[in-house]
Design an enzyme around this catalytic site. Structure first.
Site, PDB file in Angstrom:
ATOM      1  N   GLU A  48     -47.158 -18.875 -10.233  1.00 41.97           N
ATOM      2  CA  GLU A  48     -45.849 -18.657  -9.615  1.00 41.97           C
ATOM      3  C   GLU A  48     -45.852 -17.318  -8.886  1.00 41.97           C
ATOM      4  O   GLU A  48     -46.433 -16.342  -9.353  1.00 41.97           O
ATOM      5  CB  GLU A  48     -44.778 -18.670 -10.713  1.00 41.97           C
ATOM      6  N   LYS A  88     -38.189 -25.148  -8.351  1.00 41.62           N
ATOM      7  CA  LYS A  88     -37.810 -24.847  -9.728  1.00 41.62           C
ATOM      8  C   LYS A  88     -36.369 -25.271  -9.969  1.00 41.62           C
ATOM      9  O   LYS A  88     -35.447 -24.835  -9.272  1.00 41.62           O
ATOM     10  CB  LYS A  88     -37.989 -23.347  -9.991  1.00 41.62           C
ATOM     11  N   CYS A 114     -43.074 -21.540 -14.941  1.00 43.55           N
ATOM     12  CA  CYS A 114     -42.800 -20.423 -15.840  1.00 43.55           C
ATOM     13  C   CYS A 114     -41.958 -20.861 -17.033  1.00 43.55           C
ATOM     14  O   CYS A 114     -42.393 -21.668 -17.839  1.00 43.55           O
ATOM     15  CB  CYS A 114     -42.152 -19.279 -15.066  1.00 43.55           C
TER      16      CYS A 114
END
Length: 711
Positions: free
Chosen positions: A405, A470, A520
């Site tokens: 990321e 995301k 993440c």
């Protein structure tokens, strides 16, 4: 005034010297937490010698004030040793405060002494639960922590309010040492605020655990209530914060296979159930021993009546908690061979070679954003180094490469130079690269600008392809919730980004391989990896940016990925900017890993799996069943504690009642009333329910709450 002692109806009004002494002294000997909470604050008595001393001090102060006024009059010189009026007032205030604190210390000590053991055990339990997480990874500590907390909440003197307080203290002792890496980013205040907010959920557990502790089979109900509070914490507030679920501390434990059967909710419930059941067995054995059950084999013909009653006690009720422990352990043993079989790679699944690149950042902290080009260059250079090893035959040719990321915070779709660098790396390695970048939200004109946290598949020839935006962005990090409020509460609010959640299937196709992506901290939310697997992902990837945190945070996040690997029976590739990057097998074992804060790469063969586990299919339903059962048990516990009004049935008038409405009422308790405690309250029974003395005739009284004794 000293609290008036309750008298029985058959007591006379004669006051003994001991009783007179008890009336003169303030009652500071608490029997239970509830008695201490309901006791009114009593003013400290001031003895005659103290009054005389205070009068002398007042005369001295009046004399000093008079001398100070005379010294301040015109023509009268003021000496340097004479204190000012403000200094004298401050000294008097400090003396009064010190006297008040000193007067309250004995009462405070008396109140804290009976709770001291429970307070210490609660803190130790919270610290042990933290020790079950990396870096220590003492998986067994979670079981001990649950057992200690259950002992505190089952203590007869622990009330509902006490359960709330002990649960909050347990949560603080757990979350404060679990989340200190947050202070490295934004300071101590947000860290403390987050820990206190998280501690509210164990506090709710403590409150409702006391509510249901009087029901038979309480270890099961405790476990259900714990599962409910973990579910609530995973969705509220601001989308939830599942960090700290008990299951994530079991990545190295023998109960980990249970997550394949029922997901994180089942694993957490099973771990705490073992701890609660162990406490139940211990309490039953201690109770049986104290009541003389061990002396049952004695001779009844020579024993007294009391000894016979003690010897006739039933055996300890350890069957249900014993079954719970055995059920958890046997289920884990049954599932473990399947988990181990999946981790061994046997089964004829197709294989692919995948690489993960860890380019590193110039330095930890927020400054990595100021070095965006350096971060991109680091990942390009590490990929070129891998390409050289592939051409030299040192490393196998990867089918695709995964970058972390934020590996390219420079938008490669708008910045031609950044896109050229990525294309060069993809061409050199001869495989598509999954890159992490920040993209502008199209069609948005308001200020400040908004962005998406995006993973893009970059092919060597054709360039950008599939993408994953995301969906669960981090509050107070990637965006600021309720800015109209928090911007005025803290200066740290300005550090939050302007990310917006995206919409995607959580799965991308790279080199014709369906790969599930959890960016993440999305990996700690059950719904994201599950959604990717249900959409066809045969491999899971966790691109992460840990440049703003430390190694311990990275190890905790790596443990989450291990749990997901077993839960969904998939290989998981973790790629971090600073590490720890790793490839995890479906049994939770690490195949390879990098070092923290060092550039490196991973290049390894993994297997693509298509089978769906019971957790992937049914875990959400199981979680809802646990939460619904917890809610039902709480309602039953409230009913059991007589907190719901019951219909009042007409009863016949007692034989001693007078027909004259003006006559004084006859005491319904009579000689059958239970004796009062020292402070007029009744000590709660060991079984956990409220103590309610029966009225004449054996019927319970028609009122709500705790019986306060005759007045």
């Amino acid at each position: 005034m000293a609290r008036r002692r309750h008298q029985r109806p058959d007591e006379d009004d004669e006051v003994t010297p001991a009783d007179a002494d008890l009336e003169e002294r303030p009652d500071t000997d608490p029997v239970s937490d509830e008695a201490e909470l309901e006791r009114e604050e009593e003013p400290a008595e001031i003895r005659g010698d103290q009054l005389q001393e205070n009068q002398e001090r007042g005369e001295d102060r009046e004399h000093e004030e008079h001398m100070g006024e005379a010294a301040a009059a015109p023509g009268v010189p003021r000496t340097h040793d004479t204190p000012s009026l403000a200094e004298r007032a401050g000294a008097v205030a400090r003396q009064a405060l010190a006297g008040a604190v000193a007067a309250r210390l004995p009462a405070l000590q008396a109140r804290m002494q009976p709770r001291l053991a429970r307070l210490l055990i609660t803190i130790v339990g919270g610290l042990l639960l933290c020790a079950s997480f990396p870096s220590l990874s003492w998986w067994w500590a979670a079981v001990v922590a649950a057992a200690l907390l259950a002992w505190v909440l089952k203590h007869p003197a622990t009330t509902v309010v006490g359960g709330l307080g002990y649960g909050f203290l347990f949560g603080l002792a757990f979350y404060l040492p679990l989340l200190p890496w947050i202070s490295l980013l934004v300071g101590a205040v947000p860290w403390l605020a987050l820990a206190m907010a998280c501690a509210l959920f164990p506090a709710l557990f403590g409150l409702f655990a006391v509510v249901v502790r009087g029901l038979p089979g309480w270890p099961v109900w405790f476990a259900l209530v714990w599962a409910a509070q973990e579910w609530l914490k995973s969705i509220f507030p601001f989308g939830g914060f599942p960090w700290g679920s008990v299951a994530f501390g079991q990545a190295e434990g023998p109960l980990l296979p249970l997550v394949k059967l029922g997901g994180v909710a089942l694993l957490s419930t099973a771990v705490v159930l073992v701890g609660f059941s162990a406490t139940a067995i211990g309490l039953e054995i201690v109770k049986w021993w104290r009541t003389g059950g061990h002396a049952r084999a004695g001779a009844f013909d020579t024993a007294s009546e009391t000894e016979v009653e003690k010897a006739d006690q039933p055996p300890p009720a350890v069957l249900l908690p014993g079954i719970c422990i055995c059920l958890v352990l046997i289920t884990a043993v049954i599932i473990w061979p399947q988990v181990r079989h999946a981790g061994a790679g046997s089964g004829g699944e197709p294989t692919v070679t995948v690489a993960a690149v860890q380019g590193n950042v110039p330095r930890l902290g927020f400054d990595f954003n100021a070095q965006r080009r350096a971060v991109l260059d680091n990942h390009v250079q590490e990929t070129l180094r891998l390409a050289e090893y592939v051409r030299a035959g040192v490393a196998p040719q990867p089918q695709f490469v995964i970058w972390p990321e934020d590996s390219s915070d420079i938008d490669p779709l708008l910045n031609a130079d950044a896109g050229q660098q990525i294309a060069q790396a993809a061409y050199a390695i001869g495989a598509p690269i999954l890159i992490g970048t920040i993209l502008d939200v199209p069609g948005r004109t308001q200020e400040p600008a908004e962005y998406t946290n995006t993973l893009i598949v970059w092919n060597p020839v054709t360039g950008p392809a599939d993408r994953h935006d995301k969906e669960i962005v981090q509050p107070f990090g990637e965006y600021l919730p309720m800015p109209w409020l928090f911007k005025h509460l803290s200066g740290y609010a300005d550090r939050a980004g302007n990310m917006v959640p995206g919409k995607s299937s959580d799965m991308v196709r790279i080199a014709d391989v369906p790969v599930g992506v959890s960016t993440c901290w999305e990996v700690i939310f059950d719904r994201e990896p599950r959604k990717a697997v249900l959409n066809g992902a045969q491999l899971l990837a966790v691109p992460a940016n840990n440049a703003t945190f430390n190694k311990r945070m990275s190890e905790q996040q790596l443990a989450f990925a291990k749990v997901r690997a077993v839960e969904h029976d998939r290989y998981v590739v973790v790629a971090g900017t600073t590490g720890i990057s790793s490839v995890i097998a479906p049994d939770g074992a690490e195949l390879v890993r990098t070092r923290f804060f060092e550039p490196g790469y991973l290049d390894i063969q993994v297997r693509l799996r298509t089978q769906l586990t019971p957790a992937t299919r049914w875990a959400p339903i199981l979680q809802w069943v646990l939460v619904a059962a917890a809610g039902a048990v709480i309602l039953v516990g409230i009913r059991h504690n007589v907190w719901f009004p019951r219909p009042i049935r007409p009863r016949s008038r007692p034989s001693g009642a007078s027909d004259d409405p003006g006559a004084p009422p006859v005491d319904a308790a009579g000689d059958d009333a239970a004796p009062d405690d020292e402070d007029g309250d009744h000590t709660p029974p060991e079984e956990g329910g409220d103590y309610t003395p029966l009225h004449r005739g054996g019927r319970p009284p028609r009122y709500l709450g705790r019986h306060r004794g005759a007045t």
